[in-house]
Scaffold this motif. Structure first.
Motif, PDB file in Angstrom:
ATOM      1  N   GLU A 174       0.816  -1.216   0.000  1.00 43.30           N
ATOM      2  CA  GLU A 174       0.000   0.000   0.000  1.00 43.30           C
ATOM      3  C   GLU A 174       0.848   1.263   0.000  1.00 43.30           C
ATOM      4  O   GLU A 174       0.491   2.269  -0.619  1.00 43.30           O
ATOM      5  N   ASP A 175       1.975   1.254   0.698  1.00 42.00           N
ATOM      6  CA  ASP A 175       2.808   2.452   0.744  1.00 42.00           C
ATOM      7  C   ASP A 175       3.514   2.718  -0.590  1.00 42.00           C
ATOM      8  O   ASP A 175       4.047   3.813  -0.802  1.00 42.00           O
ATOM      9  N   GLU A 176       3.499   1.735  -1.500  1.00 42.35           N
ATOM     10  CA  GLU A 176       4.024   1.945  -2.847  1.00 42.35           C
ATOM     11  C   GLU A 176       2.916   2.360  -3.808  1.00 42.35           C
ATOM     12  O   GLU A 176       3.149   3.107  -4.756  1.00 42.35           O
ATOM     13  N   ILE A 177       1.706   1.860  -3.570  1.00 43.37           N
ATOM     14  CA  ILE A 177       0.594   2.129  -4.477  1.00 43.37           C
ATOM     15  C   ILE A 177       0.235   3.614  -4.502  1.00 43.37           C
ATOM     16  O   ILE A 177       0.088   4.213  -5.577  1.00 43.37           O
ATOM     17  N   ARG A 178       0.096   4.217  -3.322  1.00 43.75           N
ATOM     18  CA  ARG A 178      -0.402   5.588  -3.260  1.00 43.75           C
ATOM     19  C   ARG A 178       0.457   6.578  -4.057  1.00 43.75           C
ATOM     20  O   ARG A 178      -0.075   7.331  -4.887  1.00 43.75           O
ATOM     21  N   PRO A 179       1.765   6.636  -3.841  1.00 43.87           N
ATOM     22  CA  PRO A 179       2.546   7.605  -4.625  1.00 43.87           C
ATOM     23  C   PRO A 179       2.521   7.323  -6.117  1.00 43.87           C
ATOM     24  O   PRO A 179       2.539   8.267  -6.930  1.00 43.87           O
ATOM     25  N   LYS A 180       2.460   6.056  -6.510  1.00 43.54           N
ATOM     26  CA  LYS A 180       2.412   5.729  -7.940  1.00 43.54           C
ATOM     27  C   LYS A 180       1.113   6.239  -8.564  1.00 43.54           C
ATOM     28  O   LYS A 180       1.110   6.810  -9.662  1.00 43.54           O
ATOM     29  N   VAL A 181      -0.007   6.023  -7.868  1.00 47.35           N
ATOM     30  CA  VAL A 181      -1.301   6.453  -8.391  1.00 47.35           C
ATOM     31  C   VAL A 181      -1.375   7.975  -8.469  1.00 47.35           C
ATOM     32  O   VAL A 181      -1.806   8.545  -9.481  1.00 47.35           O
ATOM     33  N   LEU A 182      -0.949   8.646  -7.411  1.00 42.53           N
ATOM     34  CA  LEU A 182      -1.007  10.116  -7.396  1.00 42.53           C
ATOM     35  C   LEU A 182      -0.113  10.717  -8.474  1.00 42.53           C
ATOM     36  O   LEU A 182      -0.485  11.704  -9.129  1.00 42.53           O
ATOM     37  N   GLU A 183       1.046  10.126  -8.670  1.00 38.90           N
ATOM     38  CA  GLU A 183       1.944  10.618  -9.719  1.00 38.90           C
ATOM     39  C   GLU A 183       1.321  10.436 -11.101  1.00 38.90           C
ATOM     40  O   GLU A 183       1.395  11.329 -11.952  1.00 38.90           O
ATOM     41  N   MET A 184       0.669   9.297 -11.318  1.00 39.19           N
ATOM     42  CA  MET A 184       0.064   9.047 -12.612  1.00 39.19           C
ATOM     43  C   MET A 184      -1.136   9.964 -12.854  1.00 39.19           C
ATOM     44  O   MET A 184      -1.341  10.456 -13.970  1.00 39.19           O
ATOM     45  N   LEU A 185      -1.933  10.225 -11.814  1.00 40.55           N
ATOM     46  CA  LEU A 185      -3.057  11.147 -11.971  1.00 40.55           C
ATOM     47  C   LEU A 185      -2.566  12.548 -12.317  1.00 40.55           C
ATOM     48  O   LEU A 185      -3.184  13.256 -13.126  1.00 40.55           O
ATOM     49  N   GLU A 186      -1.455  12.954 -11.726  1.00 40.80           N
ATOM     50  CA  GLU A 186      -0.887  14.262 -12.066  1.00 40.80           C
ATOM     51  C   GLU A 186      -0.395  14.272 -13.514  1.00 40.80           C
ATOM     52  O   GLU A 186      -0.573  15.250 -14.245  1.00 40.80           O
ATOM     53  N   THR A 187       0.190  13.174 -13.943  1.00 37.61           N
ATOM     54  CA  THR A 187       0.698  13.066 -15.317  1.00 37.61           C
ATOM     55  C   THR A 187      -0.411  13.231 -16.343  1.00 37.61           C
ATOM     56  O   THR A 187      -0.221  13.867 -17.386  1.00 37.61           O
ATOM     57  N   VAL A 188      -1.592  12.677 -16.065  1.00 35.87           N
ATOM     58  CA  VAL A 188      -2.704  12.761 -17.025  1.00 35.87           C
ATOM     59  C   VAL A 188      -3.609  13.959 -16.758  1.00 35.87           C
ATOM     60  O   VAL A 188      -4.677  14.086 -17.348  1.00 35.87           O
ATOM     61  N   GLY A 189      -3.194  14.854 -15.864  1.00 37.76           N
ATOM     62  CA  GLY A 189      -3.947  16.078 -15.631  1.00 37.76           C
ATOM     63  C   GLY A 189      -5.139  15.928 -14.711  1.00 37.76           C
ATOM     64  O   GLY A 189      -6.099  16.708 -14.800  1.00 37.76           O
ATOM     65  N   LEU A 190      -5.093  14.952 -13.780  1.00 39.63           N
ATOM     66  CA  LEU A 190      -6.220  14.727 -12.866  1.00 39.63           C
ATOM     67  C   LEU A 190      -5.789  14.846 -11.404  1.00 39.63           C
ATOM     68  O   LEU A 190      -6.359  14.194 -10.530  1.00 39.63           O
ATOM     69  N   LYS A 191      -4.799  15.675 -11.142  1.00 45.40           N
ATOM     70  CA  LYS A 191      -4.387  15.892  -9.763  1.00 45.40           C
ATOM     71  C   LYS A 191      -5.550  16.463  -8.961  1.00 45.40           C
ATOM     72  O   LYS A 191      -6.237  17.385  -9.401  1.00 45.40           O
ATOM     73  N   GLY A 192      -5.815  15.883  -7.794  1.00 40.40           N
ATOM     74  CA  GLY A 192      -6.917  16.327  -6.952  1.00 40.40           C
ATOM     75  C   GLY A 192      -8.243  15.651  -7.236  1.00 40.40           C
ATOM     76  O   GLY A 192      -9.238  15.921  -6.555  1.00 40.40           O
ATOM     77  N   PHE A 193      -8.275  14.738  -8.216  1.00 43.85           N
ATOM     78  CA  PHE A 193      -9.511  14.062  -8.582  1.00 43.85           C
ATOM     79  C   PHE A 193      -9.627  12.677  -7.952  1.00 43.85           C
ATOM     80  O   PHE A 193     -10.589  11.962  -8.207  1.00 43.85           O
ATOM     81  N   GLU A 194      -8.666  12.303  -7.096  1.00 44.95           N
ATOM     82  CA  GLU A 194      -8.597  10.905  -6.670  1.00 44.95           C
ATOM     83  C   GLU A 194      -9.831  10.415  -5.924  1.00 44.95           C
ATOM     84  O   GLU A 194     -10.170   9.232  -5.977  1.00 44.95           O
ATOM     85  N   ARG A 195     -10.569  11.294  -5.240  1.00 52.29           N
ATOM     86  CA  ARG A 195     -11.736  10.847  -4.473  1.00 52.29           C
ATOM     87  C   ARG A 195     -13.037  10.942  -5.253  1.00 52.29           C
ATOM     88  O   ARG A 195     -14.094  10.535  -4.740  1.00 52.29           O
ATOM     89  N   ARG A 196     -13.003  11.444  -6.438  1.00 54.44           N
ATOM     90  CA  ARG A 196     -14.234  11.601  -7.215  1.00 54.44           C
ATOM     91  C   ARG A 196     -14.743  10.248  -7.697  1.00 54.44           C
ATOM     92  O   ARG A 196     -13.974   9.352  -8.033  1.00 54.44           O
ATOM     93  N   SER A 197     -16.067  10.141  -7.786  1.00 53.68           N
ATOM     94  CA  SER A 197     -16.647   8.932  -8.370  1.00 53.68           C
ATOM     95  C   SER A 197     -16.610   9.061  -9.891  1.00 53.68           C
ATOM     96  O   SER A 197     -16.523  10.163 -10.441  1.00 53.68           O
ATOM     97  N   ILE A 198     -16.700   7.936 -10.558  1.00 58.45           N
ATOM     98  CA  ILE A 198     -16.659   7.937 -12.018  1.00 58.45           C
ATOM     99  C   ILE A 198     -17.835   8.723 -12.599  1.00 58.45           C
ATOM    100  O   ILE A 198     -17.707   9.397 -13.621  1.00 58.45           O
ATOM    101  N   HIS A 199     -18.977   8.694 -11.924  1.00 63.87           N
ATOM    102  CA  HIS A 199     -20.168   9.386 -12.415  1.00 63.87           C
ATOM    103  C   HIS A 199     -20.025  10.900 -12.366  1.00 63.87           C
ATOM    104  O   HIS A 199     -20.796  11.623 -13.003  1.00 63.87           O
ATOM    105  N   GLN A 200     -19.056  11.396 -11.620  1.00 67.15           N
ATOM    106  CA  GLN A 200     -18.848  12.842 -11.505  1.00 67.15           C
ATOM    107  C   GLN A 200     -17.868  13.379 -12.548  1.00 67.15           C
ATOM    108  O   GLN A 200     -17.549  14.559 -12.531  1.00 67.15           O
ATOM    109  N   LEU A 201     -17.418  12.526 -13.435  1.00 70.39           N
ATOM    110  CA  LEU A 201     -16.415  12.918 -14.418  1.00 70.39           C
ATOM    111  C   LEU A 201     -17.024  13.087 -15.803  1.00 70.39           C
ATOM    112  O   LEU A 201     -17.990  12.414 -16.167  1.00 70.39           O
TER     113      LEU A 201
END
Length: 357
Positions: free
Chosen positions: A110-137
């Motif tokens: 788990e301590d490896e998953i979180r930074p990898k996911v956050l880094e990838m979300l920032e890469t694709v321009g979705l920083k700060g969207f991690e808690r959103r549901s799919i229906h809100q996108l």
């Protein structure tokens, strides 16, 4: 085998219900390239992608990855990931959990998953969207989640099956640039399927044109556009007018065995009748049959003695009316026999005056 090759398909045959979808297809895909499969519906593009992914087992032939035959390797063991047109996101999971899904399957800490996911979300321009549901996108944001979920596993090859087909035009254009940026930044191979010529030209390093389960031509976008090898490619690429009896046009002779030709709009200069400044002997006279507004130009169809030819007309010029007589100067045509396309210049024009694309 060339060390720069990452995927090679050799003599792949796939049939569904006795009908061949891929007929002895062979190709090489080089590492760190953006390769696009382009062709009409039903030509075998998606099936080829699914063979690489392992979702379709060929009837015969070999699939090589880094020189190793992986034809019998299951999809989950292959170093590839796929982005689908319909995204296939999990609606009950938020953005973070969707992206993390593959990492959890690998039982990553788990301590490896979180930074990898956050880094990838920032890469694709979705920083700060991690808690959103799919229906809100929006559709574009959902596509970014699907791409992030595929890339976070660090595949050697990312397969994209018409991933922008469900997006509106403006968003599709934006995502084309975004995909090209991601491919360059992550320095991995993208293999992309589309039936949209403009999309293929804008993103690809190499275009592979397929038809009836075989490859018609491979090359850079410029090579494909300027030098079509086959009649199919000449007719498929661009916005050509198909012409029979092309030898009745001024400046063009009949080539034995070649019964038809295509003329692209950029090979044509339209002038108001009697206003052509040169080469009147090479010009045609025609009647405007149709005018279509294209935003930045008009597409004008002209009847030249029964031959329909489409050219472009600038919005900066005086308008053209249906039924109006005009002059038409055709710089070049592609003449075709059963297997080959030949570029023919208008012989009535001097070489240094020919318009080149």
């Amino acid at each position: 085998m060339n060390e720069n090759l990452i995927v090679s398909l050799k003599d792949i045959v796939v049939d569904f219900d006795g009908q061949k979808v891929l007929d002895g297809l062979s190709l090489d895909i080089h590492d760190k390239e953006f390769v696009t499969f382009l062709g009409p519906s039903g030509c075998g593009k998606t099936t080829t992608l699914r063979v690489i992914a392992g979702f379709v087992t060929p009837k015969s032939g070999n699939v090589f990855f880094d020189g190793k035959d992986i034809a019998n390797m299951p999809p989950y063991k292959r170093p590839v990931n796929t982005v689908f047109q319909k995204y296939a996101l999990f609606p009950h999971l938020n953005v973070f959990e969707n992206v993390a899904f593959g990492l959890r399957l690998k039982k990553m800490a788990e301590d490896e998953i979180r930074p990898k996911v956050l880094e990838m979300l920032e890469t694709v321009g979705l920083k700060g969207f991690e808690r959103r549901s799919i229906h809100q996108l929006s559709g574009g944001q959902q596509q970014r989640v699907a791409i992030a979920r595929s890339l976070v596993n660090q595949p050697r090859v990312l397969l994209l099956d018409e991933p922008l087909g469900a997006l509106d035009l403006k968003l599709r254009k934006e995502m084309q640039l975004e995909l090209k940026r991601l491919q360059r930044e992550m320095n991995i191979t993208f293999v992309y399927v589309t039936h949209d010529q403009e999309e293929a030209v804008e993103v690809a390093d190499e275009i592979i044109i397929t038809n009836h389960g075989t490859i018609e031509q491979m090359g850079t976008p410029s090579q494909i556009y300027k030098s079509p090898d086959t009649p199919f490619v000449a007719q498929f690429i661009g916005r050509p007018s198909e012409v029979h009896n092309y030898d009745t046009l001024n400046g063009f002779d009949k080539i034995e065995g070649a019964d038809k030709a295509v003329i692209r709009p950029e090979f044509v200069k339209i002038s108001k009748f009697g206003k052509l400044d040169r080469y009147m002997s090479a010009a045609e006279t025609g009647i405007v049959e149709d005018v279509v507004f294209r935003g930045n130009r008009l597409d004008v169809t002209i009847d030249v003695h029964g031959i329909k030819i489409t050219g472009e007309w600038s919005l900066e010029k005086d308008s053209l009316e249906i039924g109006e007589k005009v002059n038409l100067l055709i710089y070049r045509i592609y003449v075709m026999d059963d297997t080959k396309a030949y570029l023919c210049e208008n012989k009535e024009m001097q070489e240094d005056d020919v318009f080149y694309i």
